[in-house]
Each structure stands twice: as C-alpha cells, then as structure tokens.
Design a protein around this motif. Sequence first.
Motif, PDB file in Angstrom:
ATOM      1  N   ASP A  10     -12.833  -3.069 -12.609  1.00 24.73           N
ATOM      2  CA  ASP A  10     -12.937  -1.127 -12.770  1.00 24.73           C
ATOM      3  C   ASP A  10     -14.177  -1.403 -12.141  1.00 24.73           C
ATOM      4  N   ASP A  11     -16.016  -1.171 -13.197  1.00 23.68           N
ATOM      5  CA  ASP A  11     -16.775  -0.670 -12.428  1.00 23.68           C
ATOM      6  C   ASP A  11     -17.247   0.144 -11.349  1.00 23.68           C
ATOM      7  N   ASP A  12     -16.586  -0.925  -9.961  1.00 28.01           N
ATOM      8  CA  ASP A  12     -16.604  -0.719  -8.938  1.00 28.01           C
ATOM      9  C   ASP A  12     -15.781   0.183  -8.458  1.00 28.01           C
ATOM     10  N   LEU A  13     -15.279  -0.688  -9.100  1.00 28.60           N
ATOM     11  CA  LEU A  13     -13.796   1.063  -8.410  1.00 28.60           C
ATOM     12  C   LEU A  13     -14.255   2.491  -9.018  1.00 28.60           C
ATOM     13  N   GLU A  14     -14.638   2.574 -10.533  1.00 31.31           N
ATOM     14  CA  GLU A  14     -14.790   3.488 -10.400  1.00 31.31           C
ATOM     15  C   GLU A  14     -16.394   4.259 -10.199  1.00 31.31           C
ATOM     16  N   THR A  15     -17.496   2.952  -9.279  1.00 28.15           N
ATOM     17  CA  THR A  15     -18.328   3.563  -8.487  1.00 28.15           C
ATOM     18  C   THR A  15     -17.902   3.970  -7.499  1.00 28.15           C
ATOM     19  N   SER A  16     -17.329   3.343  -6.968  1.00 22.51           N
ATOM     20  CA  SER A  16     -16.510   3.784  -6.380  1.00 22.51           C
ATOM     21  C   SER A  16     -15.497   5.380  -5.279  1.00 22.51           C
ATOM     22  N   VAL A  17     -15.332   5.735  -6.494  1.00 21.89           N
ATOM     23  CA  VAL A  17     -15.059   6.740  -7.083  1.00 21.89           C
ATOM     24  C   VAL A  17     -15.611   7.454  -7.083  1.00 21.89           C
ATOM     25  N   ALA A  30     -10.733  17.259  -1.621  1.00 19.94           N
ATOM     26  CA  ALA A  30     -11.761  16.938  -0.220  1.00 19.94           C
ATOM     27  C   ALA A  30     -11.505  15.265   0.321  1.00 19.94           C
ATOM     28  N   ALA A  31     -12.092  14.799  -1.306  1.00 19.76           N
ATOM     29  CA  ALA A  31     -12.105  13.102  -1.193  1.00 19.76           C
ATOM     30  C   ALA A  31     -10.838  12.200  -0.943  1.00 19.76           C
ATOM     31  N   ILE A  32      -9.746  13.002  -1.608  1.00 19.25           N
ATOM     32  CA  ILE A  32      -8.672  12.238  -1.347  1.00 19.25           C
ATOM     33  C   ILE A  32      -8.605  12.809   0.100  1.00 19.25           C
ATOM     34  N   ARG A  33      -8.267  13.645   1.075  1.00 13.51           N
ATOM     35  CA  ARG A  33      -7.923  14.137   2.049  1.00 13.51           C
ATOM     36  C   ARG A  33      -8.410  12.940   3.225  1.00 13.51           C
ATOM     37  N   VAL A  34      -9.996  12.546   2.824  1.00  9.54           N
ATOM     38  CA  VAL A  34     -10.180  11.795   3.333  1.00  9.54           C
ATOM     39  C   VAL A  34      -9.925  10.314   3.290  1.00  9.54           C
ATOM     40  N   LEU A  35     -10.188  10.127   2.297  1.00 11.58           N
ATOM     41  CA  LEU A  35      -9.164   9.023   2.197  1.00 11.58           C
ATOM     42  C   LEU A  35      -7.699   8.584   2.460  1.00 11.58           C
ATOM     43  N   LEU A  36      -6.791   9.385   2.355  1.00  9.20           N
ATOM     44  CA  LEU A  36      -5.740   9.123   3.824  1.00  9.20           C
ATOM     45  C   LEU A  36      -6.015   9.314   4.566  1.00  9.20           C
ATOM     46  N   VAL A  37      -7.097  10.198   5.304  1.00  9.02           N
ATOM     47  CA  VAL A  37      -6.602   9.754   6.751  1.00  9.02           C
ATOM     48  C   VAL A  37      -7.360   8.668   7.035  1.00  9.02           C
ATOM     49  N   TYR A  41      -5.505   6.641  10.157  1.00  9.50           N
ATOM     50  CA  TYR A  41      -5.829   5.164  10.576  1.00  9.50           C
ATOM     51  C   TYR A  41      -5.864   3.823  10.592  1.00  9.50           C
ATOM     52  N   CYS A  42      -5.996   2.783   9.563  1.00 13.97           N
ATOM     53  CA  CYS A  42      -5.806   1.417   9.110  1.00 13.97           C
ATOM     54  C   CYS A  42      -4.386   1.701   9.356  1.00 13.97           C
ATOM     55  N   GLN A  43      -3.524   2.162   8.831  1.00 14.15           N
ATOM     56  CA  GLN A  43      -2.248   1.868   9.486  1.00 14.15           C
ATOM     57  C   GLN A  43      -1.929   2.192  10.711  1.00 14.15           C
ATOM     58  N   THR A  44      -2.118   2.896  11.218  1.00 11.66           N
ATOM     59  CA  THR A  44      -2.100   2.955  12.805  1.00 11.66           C
ATOM     60  C   THR A  44      -2.687   1.751  13.744  1.00 11.66           C
ATOM     61  N   GLU A  45      -3.773   1.470  13.120  1.00 12.27           N
ATOM     62  CA  GLU A  45      -4.541   0.013  13.930  1.00 12.27           C
ATOM     63  C   GLU A  45      -4.055  -0.700  13.320  1.00 12.27           C
ATOM     64  N   LEU A  46      -3.413  -1.335  12.450  1.00  7.02           N
ATOM     65  CA  LEU A  46      -2.897  -2.229  12.089  1.00  7.02           C
ATOM     66  C   LEU A  46      -1.361  -2.651  12.459  1.00  7.02           C
ATOM     67  N   GLU A  47      -0.304  -1.475  12.907  1.00  6.00           N
ATOM     68  CA  GLU A  47       0.623  -1.087  14.009  1.00  6.00           C
ATOM     69  C   GLU A  47       0.333  -1.506  15.223  1.00  6.00           C
ATOM     70  N   GLN A  48      -0.921  -0.625  15.361  1.00  6.00           N
ATOM     71  CA  GLN A  48      -0.797  -1.140  17.150  1.00  6.00           C
ATOM     72  C   GLN A  48      -1.065  -2.624  17.602  1.00  6.00           C
ATOM     73  N   ARG A  49      -2.205  -3.349  16.773  1.00 13.30           N
ATOM     74  CA  ARG A  49      -2.779  -4.730  16.667  1.00 13.30           C
ATOM     75  C   ARG A  49      -1.026  -5.586  16.587  1.00 13.30           C
ATOM     76  N   ASN A  50      -0.036  -5.444  15.436  1.00 15.27           N
ATOM     77  CA  ASN A  50       0.835  -5.934  15.537  1.00 15.27           C
ATOM     78  C   ASN A  50       1.877  -5.802  16.524  1.00 15.27           C
ATOM     79  N   ASN A  51       1.855  -4.748  17.221  1.00 10.41           N
ATOM     80  CA  ASN A  51       2.557  -4.757  18.566  1.00 10.41           C
ATOM     81  C   ASN A  51       1.985  -5.458  19.597  1.00 10.41           C
ATOM     82  N   GLU A  52       1.029  -5.589  19.793  1.00  9.78           N
ATOM     83  CA  GLU A  52      -0.035  -6.368  20.655  1.00  9.78           C
ATOM     84  C   GLU A  52       0.409  -7.668  20.175  1.00  9.78           C
TER      85      GLU A  52
END
Length: 86
Positions: A10-17, A30-37, A41-52
């Motif tokens: 929990d402390d690590d999570l709060e510090t990261s937030v 803005a922080a939420i927007r950056v994290l969602l982007v 990106y990570c989901q797209t990369e994972l999907e691409q790797r799974n397709n490969e």
Amino acid sequence: MTQPASEPVDDDLETSVDDAIAACEGNARAAIRVLLVALHYCQTELEQRNNEIAQLAQDISRGYSRGRWEDLLTRADVPIPYKPGD
C-alpha cells in the motif's frame, strides 16, 4: 518460468500515485490520461506479440517440431493460440 508480479505494498502504491501526479505538475486528470495512454500502448504491444506467436506457431511444421513447441509453451504457461489440425 516467470512468476506473476506480486501486489504492490500500500505504501509503495500511494508513493507511486503521488509520483505520477507530481510528474504531471499536480494535475490528477493529466496523470490518469498519461497512465491510460501507457496502458493502451502496452495492451497493443501484447496483442501484437500474441499475433506474432500465433503466426510462428502456424508456420512451424508439426512434423518438424514433433510437437515440442507445444510442450515449451505449456511449461512457460503461455496459452497455445493455434494447434495444428484446428
């Protein structure tokens, strides 16, 4: 075989937030927007790797590999996206 990441303390999570919000000059939206982007990106990369992986599995002849790739994927806890003969 890789182990799943453990849940953050929990402390690590709060510090990261706090760090994420501070990096966006205190703007939580803005922080939420950056994290969602970044997540998209990570989901797209994972999907691409799974397709490969699926394409490679199709390209490998079962006779050539003698089914070994299925054993390797099973031991690595990777879902088998394609089974020959399907």
